[in-house]
Design a protein around this motif. Structure first.
Motif, short mmCIF file in Angstrom:
data_model
loop_
_atom_site.label_atom_id
_atom_site.label_comp_id
_atom_site.label_asym_id
_atom_site.label_seq_id
_atom_site.Cartn_x
_atom_site.Cartn_y
_atom_site.Cartn_z
N LEU A 101 6.03 -13.45 49.22
CA LEU A 101 5.49 -14.76 49.57
C LEU A 101 6.61 -15.73 49.93
CD1 LEU A 101 2.67 -16.66 47.76
CD2 LEU A 101 4.82 -17.82 48.16
N LEU A 102 7.67 -15.75 49.14
CA LEU A 102 8.79 -16.64 49.41
C LEU A 102 9.49 -16.28 50.72
CD1 LEU A 102 10.38 -17.00 45.86
CD2 LEU A 102 9.30 -18.83 47.19
N ASP A 103 9.61 -14.98 50.99
CA ASP A 103 10.25 -14.57 52.24
C ASP A 103 9.44 -15.06 53.44
OD1 ASP A 103 12.44 -12.96 53.47
OD2 ASP A 103 10.75 -11.87 54.31
N ARG A 104 8.13 -14.96 53.37
CA ARG A 104 7.29 -15.48 54.46
C ARG A 104 7.44 -16.99 54.57
NH1 ARG A 104 3.55 -11.89 52.09
NH2 ARG A 104 2.41 -13.65 51.14
N HIS A 105 7.50 -17.65 53.44
CA HIS A 105 7.65 -19.11 53.43
C HIS A 105 8.96 -19.52 54.09
CE1 HIS A 105 7.11 -23.21 52.12
NE2 HIS A 105 8.24 -23.17 51.41
N LEU A 106 10.03 -18.81 53.80
CA LEU A 106 11.33 -19.13 54.39
C LEU A 106 11.31 -18.99 55.90
CD1 LEU A 106 13.81 -17.42 51.88
CD2 LEU A 106 13.37 -19.86 52.14
N GLN A 107 10.58 -18.02 56.41
CA GLN A 107 10.52 -17.80 57.85
C GLN A 107 9.84 -18.96 58.58
OE1 GLN A 107 9.62 -13.67 59.18
NE2 GLN A 107 9.63 -13.17 56.99
N SER A 108 9.09 -19.78 57.86
CA SER A 108 8.47 -20.96 58.47
C SER A 108 9.43 -22.14 58.54
CB SER A 108 7.22 -21.36 57.68
OG SER A 108 7.57 -21.91 56.40
N GLN A 109 10.67 -21.94 58.06
CA GLN A 109 11.72 -22.97 58.05
C GLN A 109 11.22 -24.27 57.40
OE1 GLN A 109 13.58 -23.37 61.91
NE2 GLN A 109 13.61 -21.17 62.24
N PRO A 110 10.78 -24.19 56.15
CA PRO A 110 10.20 -25.36 55.47
C PRO A 110 11.26 -26.39 55.10
CG PRO A 110 10.50 -23.58 53.91
CD PRO A 110 10.87 -23.01 55.26
N VAL A 111 10.81 -27.59 54.77
CA VAL A 111 11.74 -28.65 54.37
C VAL A 111 12.39 -28.32 53.03
CG1 VAL A 111 10.56 -30.45 55.67
CG2 VAL A 111 9.83 -29.96 53.33
N ASP A 112 11.74 -27.50 52.22
CA ASP A 112 12.32 -27.12 50.93
C ASP A 112 13.02 -25.77 51.04
OD1 ASP A 112 10.08 -25.48 51.23
OD2 ASP A 112 9.52 -25.60 49.11
N TYR A 113 13.65 -25.51 52.18
CA TYR A 113 14.23 -24.19 52.43
C TYR A 113 15.21 -23.77 51.34
CZ TYR A 113 16.15 -20.13 54.76
OH TYR A 113 16.52 -18.83 55.05
N LEU A 114 16.18 -24.62 51.02
CA LEU A 114 17.20 -24.22 50.05
C LEU A 114 16.59 -23.96 48.69
CD1 LEU A 114 20.15 -23.68 49.40
CD2 LEU A 114 20.43 -26.13 48.93
N THR A 115 15.66 -24.79 48.26
CA THR A 115 15.00 -24.58 46.97
C THR A 115 14.28 -23.24 46.94
OG1 THR A 115 14.70 -26.95 46.59
CG2 THR A 115 13.25 -25.45 45.38
N SER A 116 13.56 -22.92 48.01
CA SER A 116 12.84 -21.65 48.08
C SER A 116 13.80 -20.48 48.18
CB SER A 116 11.88 -21.67 49.27
OG SER A 116 10.88 -22.66 49.10
N PHE A 117 14.91 -20.66 48.88
CA PHE A 117 15.94 -19.63 48.97
C PHE A 117 16.49 -19.32 47.59
CE2 PHE A 117 20.07 -17.81 49.99
CZ PHE A 117 19.83 -17.07 51.15
N ALA A 131 21.42 -20.35 40.55
CA ALA A 131 21.74 -21.53 39.75
C ALA A 131 22.71 -22.48 40.44
CB ALA A 131 22.31 -21.11 38.39
N VAL A 132 23.54 -21.98 41.35
CA VAL A 132 24.63 -22.82 41.86
C VAL A 132 24.65 -23.01 43.37
CG1 VAL A 132 26.12 -22.26 39.91
CG2 VAL A 132 26.26 -20.88 42.01
N LEU A 133 23.91 -22.19 44.10
CA LEU A 133 24.01 -22.26 45.56
C LEU A 133 23.58 -23.62 46.08
CD1 LEU A 133 24.69 -20.43 48.03
CD2 LEU A 133 22.22 -20.14 48.29
#
Length: 238
Positions: A101-117, A131-133
């Protein structure tokens, strides 16, 4: 699910299932807020109810940003000493679903990209990177040189990409340029992180990852070492 043993942060065993039913029927901000407090108290704590609720949260996550975020928070804290390893193991199928689910979400280039990554990194058990990225505008990593044991500061940001000795009066002194990794030579976690960022058009993140998985020179003894290997060795949960 037998909720009679699934205490939340207040020691209750009945309120979390009630709240899960409530948010499943209606996107209630107040209920989500209470659910978050009960499952993910401050100070990085999680509880039996947190893992008991995870499959239900993942089920809701495809249509609820609150569910996705709360499930991500639970995953980021799963590396801690929570005493719920058996419950976490029981969530294996839900976690695999959450990764997809998260991988699909990332492909939509969401505004919360880094958080989801970062949530996806946690779901892949890369807790130390989760924890640190950062976004590589102002990122610092503190390592110990594997050869002379001096503390080395690694900077990756707009101000520079270097290793140094940090002096609290003079700042970062004796800076040495980092050597970025060649993307084609990355392996395992580094390759996945870089390829995912490139796929999703996250150029700054992808570029920063090449430095994070590159090499640094110790300003004290001039030895060269892998930044990611040393950080992982020092911070990977046991």
């Amino acid at each position: 699910m037998n909720w009679t043993q699934m205490r939340d942060c207040y020691g209750d065993v009945d309120r979390v299932p009630e709240l899960l039913e409530q948010v499943a029927l209606k996107d209630d901000a107040e209920a989500w807020n209470e659910l978050g407090h009960r499952l993910c108290l401050e100070h990085d704590l999680v509880f039996p109810a947190s893992f008991a609720a995870l499959p239900r949260l993942v089920h809701l996550a495809s249509r609820s940003a609150q569910a996705r975020g709360l499930a991500g928070t639970i995953m980021q804290r799963a590396a801690g000493h929570h005493g719920c390893d058996d419950l976490l193991a029981d969530c294996a199928d839900a976690i695999a679903e959450f990764r997809e689910l998260l991988d699909r979400h990332l492909q939509s280039q969401p505004v919360d990209y880094l958080t989801s990554f970062r949530d996806l990194l946690a779901a892949k058990e890369q807790y130390h990177w989760s924890a640190v990225l950062g976004d590589f505008t102002d990122d610092f990593y503190h390592l110990v040189c594997p050869h002379c044991a001096v503390e080395v500061t690694i900077a990756i940001g707009h101000y520079g990409r270097y290793s140094s000795i940090r002096d609290w009066n003079l700042g970062d002194v004796d800076r040495r340029h980092l050597q970025p990794a060649i993307p084609e030579e990355l392996s395992e976690t580094g390759r996945w992180m870089h390829e995912t960022a490139v796929r999703d058009g996250q150029e700054a993140l992808a570029n920063g990852i090449t430095y994070l998985f590159g090499k640094a020179e110790c300003p004290r003894c001039t030895s060269v070492f892998s930044i990611a290997d040393e950080y992982t060795s020092a911070n990977l949960p046991s």
